[in-house]
Design a protein around this motif. Structure first.
Motif, PDB file in Angstrom:
ATOM      1  N   SER A 168       0.849  -1.209   0.000  1.00 57.97           N
ATOM      2  CA  SER A 168       0.000   0.000   0.000  1.00 57.97           C
ATOM      3  C   SER A 168       0.873   1.244   0.000  1.00 57.97           C
ATOM      4  N   ARG A 169       1.920   1.246   0.844  1.00 56.09           N
ATOM      5  CA  ARG A 169       2.831   2.377   0.914  1.00 56.09           C
ATOM      6  C   ARG A 169       3.507   2.589  -0.432  1.00 56.09           C
ATOM      7  N   ASP A 170       3.998   1.487  -1.050  1.00 57.23           N
ATOM      8  CA  ASP A 170       4.641   1.594  -2.363  1.00 57.23           C
ATOM      9  C   ASP A 170       3.645   2.116  -3.405  1.00 57.23           C
ATOM     10  N   GLY A 171       2.413   1.592  -3.349  1.00 61.01           N
ATOM     11  CA  GLY A 171       1.368   2.053  -4.283  1.00 61.01           C
ATOM     12  C   GLY A 171       1.069   3.530  -4.090  1.00 61.01           C
ATOM     13  N   LEU A 172       0.966   3.941  -2.814  1.00 60.76           N
ATOM     14  CA  LEU A 172       0.702   5.360  -2.536  1.00 60.76           C
ATOM     15  C   LEU A 172       1.869   6.226  -2.987  1.00 60.76           C
ATOM     16  N   GLU A 173       3.090   5.756  -2.729  1.00 63.09           N
ATOM     17  CA  GLU A 173       4.261   6.516  -3.167  1.00 63.09           C
ATOM     18  C   GLU A 173       4.281   6.650  -4.683  1.00 63.09           C
ATOM     19  N   LYS A 174       3.923   5.566  -5.390  1.00 60.96           N
ATOM     20  CA  LYS A 174       3.868   5.624  -6.867  1.00 60.96           C
ATOM     21  C   LYS A 174       2.774   6.593  -7.305  1.00 60.96           C
ATOM     22  N   MET A 175       1.610   6.533  -6.653  1.00 62.88           N
ATOM     23  CA  MET A 175       0.516   7.451  -6.993  1.00 62.88           C
ATOM     24  C   MET A 175       0.927   8.894  -6.746  1.00 62.88           C
ATOM     25  N   VAL A 176       1.592   9.141  -5.620  1.00 61.54           N
ATOM     26  CA  VAL A 176       2.059  10.500  -5.314  1.00 61.54           C
ATOM     27  C   VAL A 176       3.087  10.940  -6.350  1.00 61.54           C
ATOM     28  N   ALA A 177       4.005  10.043  -6.716  1.00 61.60           N
ATOM     29  CA  ALA A 177       5.024  10.375  -7.722  1.00 61.60           C
ATOM     30  C   ALA A 177       4.375  10.659  -9.068  1.00 61.60           C
ATOM     31  N   ASP A 178       3.417   9.803  -9.468  1.00 65.53           N
ATOM     32  CA  ASP A 178       2.718  10.008 -10.744  1.00 65.53           C
ATOM     33  C   ASP A 178       1.954  11.327 -10.727  1.00 65.53           C
ATOM     34  N   ARG A 179       1.231  11.584  -9.648  1.00 69.06           N
ATOM     35  CA  ARG A 179       0.434  12.819  -9.541  1.00 69.06           C
ATOM     36  C   ARG A 179       1.352  14.031  -9.522  1.00 69.06           C
ATOM     37  N   THR A 180       2.473  13.915  -8.837  1.00 68.59           N
ATOM     38  CA  THR A 180       3.438  15.017  -8.800  1.00 68.59           C
ATOM     39  C   THR A 180       3.972  15.291 -10.202  1.00 68.59           C
ATOM     40  N   GLU A 181       4.279  14.228 -10.948  1.00 64.52           N
ATOM     41  CA  GLU A 181       4.758  14.391 -12.327  1.00 64.52           C
ATOM     42  C   GLU A 181       3.696  15.062 -13.192  1.00 64.52           C
ATOM     43  N   GLU A 182       2.428  14.660 -13.032  1.00 68.69           N
ATOM     44  CA  GLU A 182       1.338  15.286 -13.782  1.00 68.69           C
ATOM     45  C   GLU A 182       1.230  16.766 -13.432  1.00 68.69           C
ATOM     46  N   LEU A 183       1.327  17.064 -12.145  1.00 69.31           N
ATOM     47  CA  LEU A 183       1.230  18.460 -11.712  1.00 69.31           C
ATOM     48  C   LEU A 183       2.399  19.281 -12.236  1.00 69.31           C
ATOM     49  N   VAL A 184       3.597  18.690 -12.255  1.00 70.64           N
ATOM     50  CA  VAL A 184       4.769  19.393 -12.786  1.00 70.64           C
ATOM     51  C   VAL A 184       4.554  19.694 -14.271  1.00 70.64           C
ATOM     52  N   LYS A 185       4.039  18.688 -15.017  1.00 72.96           N
ATOM     53  CA  LYS A 185       3.768  18.901 -16.453  1.00 72.96           C
ATOM     54  C   LYS A 185       2.693  19.971 -16.646  1.00 72.96           C
ATOM     55  N   ALA A 186       1.619  19.895 -15.857  1.00 75.34           N
ATOM     56  CA  ALA A 186       0.541  20.880 -15.961  1.00 75.34           C
ATOM     57  C   ALA A 186       1.058  22.270 -15.614  1.00 75.34           C
ATOM     58  N   ASN A 187       1.887  22.357 -14.590  1.00 74.07           N
ATOM     59  CA  ASN A 187       2.459  23.632 -14.182  1.00 74.07           C
ATOM     60  C   ASN A 187       3.342  24.207 -15.295  1.00 74.07           C
ATOM     61  N   ARG A 188       4.145  23.342 -15.919  1.00 70.57           N
ATOM     62  CA  ARG A 188       5.010  23.762 -17.025  1.00 70.57           C
ATOM     63  C   ARG A 188       4.152  24.277 -18.190  1.00 70.57           C
ATOM     64  N   ALA A 189       3.067  23.538 -18.500  1.00 70.95           N
ATOM     65  CA  ALA A 189       2.173  23.950 -19.588  1.00 70.95           C
ATOM     66  C   ALA A 189       1.517  25.293 -19.260  1.00 70.95           C
ATOM     67  N   LEU A 190       1.110  25.475 -18.013  1.00 70.64           N
ATOM     68  CA  LEU A 190       0.508  26.744 -17.608  1.00 70.64           C
ATOM     69  C   LEU A 190       1.501  27.895 -17.731  1.00 70.64           C
ATOM     70  N   ARG A 191       2.759  27.649 -17.344  1.00 60.43           N
ATOM     71  CA  ARG A 191       3.790  28.695 -17.470  1.00 60.43           C
ATOM     72  C   ARG A 191       3.976  29.073 -18.941  1.00 60.43           C
ATOM     73  N   GLU A 192       3.994  28.054 -19.818  1.00 54.68           N
ATOM     74  CA  GLU A 192       4.138  28.333 -21.249  1.00 54.68           C
ATOM     75  C   GLU A 192       2.946  29.142 -21.757  1.00 54.68           C
ATOM     76  N   GLU A 193       1.746  28.747 -21.346  1.00 55.33           N
ATOM     77  CA  GLU A 193       0.539  29.465 -21.778  1.00 55.33           C
ATOM     78  C   GLU A 193       0.548  30.894 -21.263  1.00 55.33           C
ATOM     79  N   ILE A 194       0.963  31.069 -20.005  1.00 58.98           N
ATOM     80  CA  ILE A 194       1.047  32.420 -19.437  1.00 58.98           C
ATOM     81  C   ILE A 194       2.046  33.252 -20.229  1.00 58.98           C
ATOM     82  N   GLY A 195       3.172  32.640 -20.587  1.00 56.87           N
ATOM     83  CA  GLY A 195       4.175  33.347 -21.395  1.00 56.87           C
ATOM     84  C   GLY A 195       3.616  33.742 -22.747  1.00 56.87           C
TER      85      GLY A 195
END
Length: 187
Positions: free
Chosen positions: A32-59
């Motif tokens: 469960s811990r490994d699964g949660l860590e993977k989910m957190v890592a995946d979600r963090t990666e998605e958020l980083v990508k979304a944040n990068r896309a938002l920065r590009e759009e803002i630019g």
């Protein structure tokens, strides 16, 4: 699992305990811990990508806003230039129109005077030519007054008046007959 414990000299106690369920629970917690860590890592990666896309759009939006501001400023300058050119044209029109008005009024006045006072001394052709000169001068004066009024339209309202197309056609026809005196022209 076995756990030996020494009690006194030579005597030991061995405790046996069933740890299968505990190990299974620990394994489930680890998964469960490994699964949660993977989910957190995946979600963090998605958020980083979304944040990068938002920065590009803002630019891109900032660049677009900057371009719009530049275009608006160019439009303001162009509008200002158009206003200056229109004012200059109005002044030129006013000057030219007033300069033309005096000689046209003189032609109109002299030809009218000749028509009224010397009518009996003129032949039909001369009378026709003099009438054309007079009516052309009247028409030119009206055109000049129209030019003066045209540039005043922005400052006042437009007034419409009825126009007789038939009279306009006859007037043009008479002018053409006089200009092309030797030709046979029919209406």
């Amino acid at each position: 699992g076995f756990r030996p414990t020494t009690v006194d000299k030579g005597r030991s106690i061995v405790m046996l305990s069933e740890i299968t369920k505990r190990r299974q629970a620990e394994e489930a917690i680890r998964r469960s811990r490994d699964g949660l860590e993977k989910m957190v890592a995946d979600r963090t990666e998605e958020l980083v990508k979304a944040n990068r896309a938002l920065r590009e759009e803002i630019g891109q939006r900032r660049e677009a806003e900057s371009e719009i501001l530049k275009l608006n400023e160019e439009l303001r300058r162009s509008l200002s230039n158009v206003k200056v050119v229109n004012r200059d044209l109005e002044l030129l029109n006013y000057s030219i129109s007033h300069d033309l008005r005096s000689p046209v009024m003189a032609i109109e006045g002299f030809s009218k005077n000749l028509l009224e006072k010397r009518r009996d001394n003129l032949g039909s052709k001369e009378l026709q030519f003099l009438s054309m000169i007079y009516y052309s001068a009247v028409q030119m004066r009206e055109l000049i007054n129209g030019l003066i009024s045209f540039f005043k339209v922005g400052r006042s309202s437009i007034h419409y008046k009825p126009l007789s197309i038939y009279e306009l056609i006859l007037e043009v026809f008479e002018q053409l007959k006089t200009v092309h005196g030797g030709r046979k022209i029919e209406l």
